[in-house]
Design a protein around this motif. Structure first.
Motif, PDB file in Angstrom:
ATOM      1  N   PHE A 157       0.828  -1.203   0.000  1.00  0.00           N
ATOM      2  CA  PHE A 157       0.000   0.000   0.000  1.00  0.00           C
ATOM      3  C   PHE A 157       0.869   1.263   0.000  1.00  0.00           C
ATOM      4  O   PHE A 157       0.683   2.174  -0.809  1.00  0.00           O
ATOM      5  CB  PHE A 157      -0.913  -0.025   1.238  1.00  0.00           C
ATOM      6  N   TRP A 158       1.842   1.298   0.911  1.00  0.00           N
ATOM      7  CA  TRP A 158       2.682   2.487   1.043  1.00  0.00           C
ATOM      8  C   TRP A 158       3.610   2.650  -0.160  1.00  0.00           C
ATOM      9  O   TRP A 158       3.902   3.775  -0.576  1.00  0.00           O
ATOM     10  CB  TRP A 158       3.476   2.425   2.354  1.00  0.00           C
ATOM     11  N   LYS A 159       4.094   1.533  -0.700  1.00  0.00           N
ATOM     12  CA  LYS A 159       4.988   1.614  -1.865  1.00  0.00           C
ATOM     13  C   LYS A 159       4.257   2.180  -3.079  1.00  0.00           C
ATOM     14  O   LYS A 159       4.885   2.788  -3.949  1.00  0.00           O
ATOM     15  CB  LYS A 159       5.545   0.210  -2.190  1.00  0.00           C
ATOM     16  N   HIS A 160       2.953   1.960  -3.148  1.00  0.00           N
ATOM     17  CA  HIS A 160       2.185   2.525  -4.260  1.00  0.00           C
ATOM     18  C   HIS A 160       1.846   3.994  -4.010  1.00  0.00           C
ATOM     19  O   HIS A 160       1.966   4.831  -4.899  1.00  0.00           O
ATOM     20  CB  HIS A 160       0.919   1.701  -4.509  1.00  0.00           C
ATOM     21  N   LEU A 161       1.439   4.294  -2.782  1.00  0.00           N
ATOM     22  CA  LEU A 161       1.141   5.701  -2.459  1.00  0.00           C
ATOM     23  C   LEU A 161       2.376   6.577  -2.633  1.00  0.00           C
ATOM     24  O   LEU A 161       2.252   7.802  -2.820  1.00  0.00           O
ATOM     25  CB  LEU A 161       0.662   5.835  -1.015  1.00  0.00           C
ATOM     26  N   ALA A 162       3.553   5.971  -2.556  1.00  0.00           N
ATOM     27  CA  ALA A 162       4.793   6.741  -2.651  1.00  0.00           C
ATOM     28  C   ALA A 162       4.910   7.489  -3.973  1.00  0.00           C
ATOM     29  O   ALA A 162       5.720   8.415  -4.104  1.00  0.00           O
ATOM     30  CB  ALA A 162       6.002   5.821  -2.454  1.00  0.00           C
ATOM     31  N   ASN A 163       4.094   7.106  -4.940  1.00  0.00           N
ATOM     32  CA  ASN A 163       4.083   7.856  -6.192  1.00  0.00           C
ATOM     33  C   ASN A 163       3.578   9.282  -6.008  1.00  0.00           C
ATOM     34  O   ASN A 163       3.781  10.135  -6.871  1.00  0.00           O
ATOM     35  CB  ASN A 163       3.216   7.125  -7.234  1.00  0.00           C
TER      36      ASN A 163
ATOM     37  N   ALA B 265       2.946  13.616  -1.210  1.00  0.00           N
ATOM     38  CA  ALA B 265       2.078  14.385  -0.314  1.00  0.00           C
ATOM     39  C   ALA B 265       0.966  13.491   0.249  1.00  0.00           C
ATOM     40  O   ALA B 265       0.636  13.557   1.440  1.00  0.00           O
ATOM     41  CB  ALA B 265       1.473  15.578  -1.050  1.00  0.00           C
ATOM     42  N   THR B 266       0.390  12.661  -0.614  1.00  0.00           N
ATOM     43  CA  THR B 266      -0.664  11.750  -0.143  1.00  0.00           C
ATOM     44  C   THR B 266      -0.071  10.672   0.772  1.00  0.00           C
ATOM     45  O   THR B 266      -0.692  10.275   1.762  1.00  0.00           O
ATOM     46  CB  THR B 266      -1.405  11.115  -1.340  1.00  0.00           C
ATOM     47  N   LEU B 267       1.107  10.212   0.448  1.00  0.00           N
ATOM     48  CA  LEU B 267       1.784   9.230   1.310  1.00  0.00           C
ATOM     49  C   LEU B 267       1.946   9.787   2.724  1.00  0.00           C
ATOM     50  O   LEU B 267       1.548   9.144   3.701  1.00  0.00           O
ATOM     51  CB  LEU B 267       3.170   8.904   0.737  1.00  0.00           C
ATOM     52  N   ARG B 268       2.503  10.981   2.806  1.00  0.00           N
ATOM     53  CA  ARG B 268       2.756  11.573   4.121  1.00  0.00           C
ATOM     54  C   ARG B 268       1.454  11.859   4.872  1.00  0.00           C
ATOM     55  O   ARG B 268       1.291  11.491   6.039  1.00  0.00           O
ATOM     56  CB  ARG B 268       3.544  12.883   3.954  1.00  0.00           C
TER      57      ARG B 268
ATOM     58  N   ILE C  28      -8.331  18.239   4.179  1.00  0.00           N
ATOM     59  CA  ILE C  28      -9.198  18.852   3.162  1.00  0.00           C
ATOM     60  C   ILE C  28      -8.501  20.072   2.539  1.00  0.00           C
ATOM     61  O   ILE C  28      -8.511  20.251   1.319  1.00  0.00           O
ATOM     62  CB  ILE C  28     -10.537  19.298   3.808  1.00  0.00           C
ATOM     63  N   LYS C  29      -7.904  20.877   3.383  1.00  0.00           N
ATOM     64  CA  LYS C  29      -7.244  22.091   2.880  1.00  0.00           C
ATOM     65  C   LYS C  29      -6.131  21.724   1.904  1.00  0.00           C
ATOM     66  O   LYS C  29      -5.986  22.349   0.854  1.00  0.00           O
ATOM     67  CB  LYS C  29      -6.706  22.930   4.055  1.00  0.00           C
ATOM     68  N   GLU C  30      -5.374  20.699   2.246  1.00  0.00           N
ATOM     69  CA  GLU C  30      -4.264  20.277   1.379  1.00  0.00           C
ATOM     70  C   GLU C  30      -4.791  19.648   0.084  1.00  0.00           C
ATOM     71  O   GLU C  30      -4.310  19.964  -1.011  1.00  0.00           O
ATOM     72  CB  GLU C  30      -3.393  19.264   2.145  1.00  0.00           C
ATOM     73  N   VAL C  31      -5.768  18.777   0.221  1.00  0.00           N
ATOM     74  CA  VAL C  31      -6.272  18.028  -0.942  1.00  0.00           C
ATOM     75  C   VAL C  31      -7.025  18.924  -1.921  1.00  0.00           C
ATOM     76  O   VAL C  31      -6.935  18.739  -3.139  1.00  0.00           O
ATOM     77  CB  VAL C  31      -7.174  16.857  -0.466  1.00  0.00           C
ATOM     78  N   MET C  32      -7.767  19.895  -1.399  1.00  0.00           N
ATOM     79  CA  MET C  32      -8.611  20.715  -2.269  1.00  0.00           C
ATOM     80  C   MET C  32      -7.919  21.978  -2.782  1.00  0.00           C
ATOM     81  O   MET C  32      -8.517  22.723  -3.569  1.00  0.00           O
ATOM     82  CB  MET C  32      -9.912  21.079  -1.545  1.00  0.00           C
ATOM     83  N   ALA C  33      -6.691  22.203  -2.368  1.00  0.00           N
ATOM     84  CA  ALA C  33      -5.953  23.368  -2.866  1.00  0.00           C
ATOM     85  C   ALA C  33      -5.675  23.207  -4.361  1.00  0.00           C
ATOM     86  O   ALA C  33      -5.578  22.081  -4.864  1.00  0.00           O
ATOM     87  CB  ALA C  33      -4.647  23.519  -2.091  1.00  0.00           C
TER      88      ALA C  33
END
Lengths: 131, 131, 131, 131, 131, 131
Positions: free
Chosen positions: A35-41, A44-47, D53-58
């Protein structure tokens, strides 16, 4: 075409490595799961996802096992194959026995049944349950 | 046209009264909630559903509070308004505090988020999680 | 037992070939993808579905890329494996970059999370949002 | 019994006020909507959800209008009444016209239909779409 | 803000009136129900949806009552309040008795329960069921 | 880790064998399908689920074929891969023709589409459909 490839630690930029390191340290594991290895793309979403998961799944008013069983029940209800596999493993690691697994499944099944009976019979909320 | 009407104890046939009596005795309540009064239109479904619920929600490897919180999490995930109201009340009665409620919601929310991230990134199940 | 088999162009009746030809001409592809080959078992559904898709996905107030990203977001939310794969490819073809893909996933994930928080907290609609 | 009450600014602790202030400043609104007033019962979830939300919707690779339409499409697909109302309003504010709204609904509807056709016909993923 | 208003026949443009007339003639009703009055805001979607519904719900290999009960079962499973109300009425009109309604609900409930048990126990498809 | 293993008849305790025997006798099959072999890990859930299924799917106001098609429609709508495969086979066995299968899929698809259109347009229930 277009499927995302996993990013391994050796190939990861610093921002990704920092999250991977924190996952490994927090969970006491040698490697992060797919899961994390894919989100690493999307670093920002990973973190953001990891920080949210870490906060939400930390012990609080509910213990980690209870949280993992709720996570599993929701994943089963939604039919997410990856999530069912990973959170069954996580709940097992947190102490879920075979008997507990059976009861989580039984409750999840019944809730899905009665949710639809309530929908179909158009049951109005009892005044006692209202705000 | 066609909406089902609730059946009150005074108007119920013997088979329905027997189930209502068992619900009231088991739960130590003076009256059954609207869900059962609507299911009473189909006595076979009323009896089968109650017997299943009674068996599934009885204390076992999991305590009643944990079961109610799992029931609530699934109902929230499915968006069943009646079930959210009734199982929030049931979980409160079984001991769910404000802090526990907040954590059930937080876990349910995160599970719904990461279920979709796993779907969208098409994450393959790690060999360690496989059967 | 009972699984539907795909129908190839060479084996298709005239009504199916006509739809396949239109799909290939409209999309500028050499062959139709598996979805259409399976629907071809029911020529009426094949035709109706293709005509609806062609009308709905044509450029209008929204451009094709935006429409494909919405299609992908819904497919991810519903957990349809085939649809996630095919609409990721379609969105890529329409111009979705890696960064856009990441943001579609992030928005889809957050929407699924906050949908459940709104359900669970039983938030009443603000008068400003009402009809 | 047990329904959560909204928390108004005047009654909110400092940690909640800080989030409310940031929402109002970021969105240029006089008051926060009911969603946030209910989440305020759990200040940690309030803060985490708002920051996400703030980060994702920016604005990013996708503009705010596109993101709001995706959010709306997912909320419609999930049947979250509150979210449909609030994100229709948000998308309108971001520039969604009547024609755009109609197309978002049309795409969302078609995606839900074809997701089920793909499920029911058990369509295998085309090699071209595979990872 | 932004909620769609129903369009009455008297205020409808010719393209909308033509669809309304066909619905009224086909269904032998004096007025169309709210669903169509709302879709009328997007005449293309109104027409396409009505033509698809008319084709799909016409008698064929399955009779209209069976089709309406399937429609109801899906709507109950998805928790669409409007659709549950309108398709309960439609199924009643097509001949659904109280006993049939009870059985549709019972089957829908059981399917939702066993769908989740199959998900959670990660049951592999039997070779006999494979393509 | 943690995935449940199927239990074969030869290895099953008496309580499980009794249920397997009843399934085989009722359905006139030589062996039970994988679903039951997995549920056998929790004998109470195995017995309860089988007894409920047997009662719900027995001929009543609706014939077995109609019930199987409703079961299939719900499973398709929920995206349960195992259930789609097993209930397609069961419906075929009960007499579902290719044409009927096509119509079940078409109705299921349309219901999923219009459920979302009704959600998104926020259509109020017509007084004629109200309780």
């Amino acid at each position: 075409m277009g499927a995302v490839k996993p990013i391994e630690y050796a190939d990861a930029p610093a921002a990704v490595r920092a999250v991977f390191d924190d996952i490994k340290a927090t969970r006491k594991v040698d490697d992060v799961n797919n899961f994390w290895k894919h989100l690493a793309n999307d670093p920002a979403t990973l973190r953001r996802t990891w920080e949210s998961i870490k906060e939400v799944m930390a012990p609080g008013a509910l213990d980690p096992l209870t949280k993992e069983m709720i996570y599993l029940a929701v994943s089963v209800s939604n039919g997410c194959g990856y999530c069912i596999a990973s959170h069954t493993a996580a709940a097992r690691k947190a102490g879920m026995t075979d008997a507990m697994f059976g009861e989580v499944m039984a409750v999840t099944g019944m809730a899905n049944e009665t949710n639809r009976l309530a929908n179909g019979y158009r049951v109005p909320v009892d005044p006692a349950f209202e705000r």
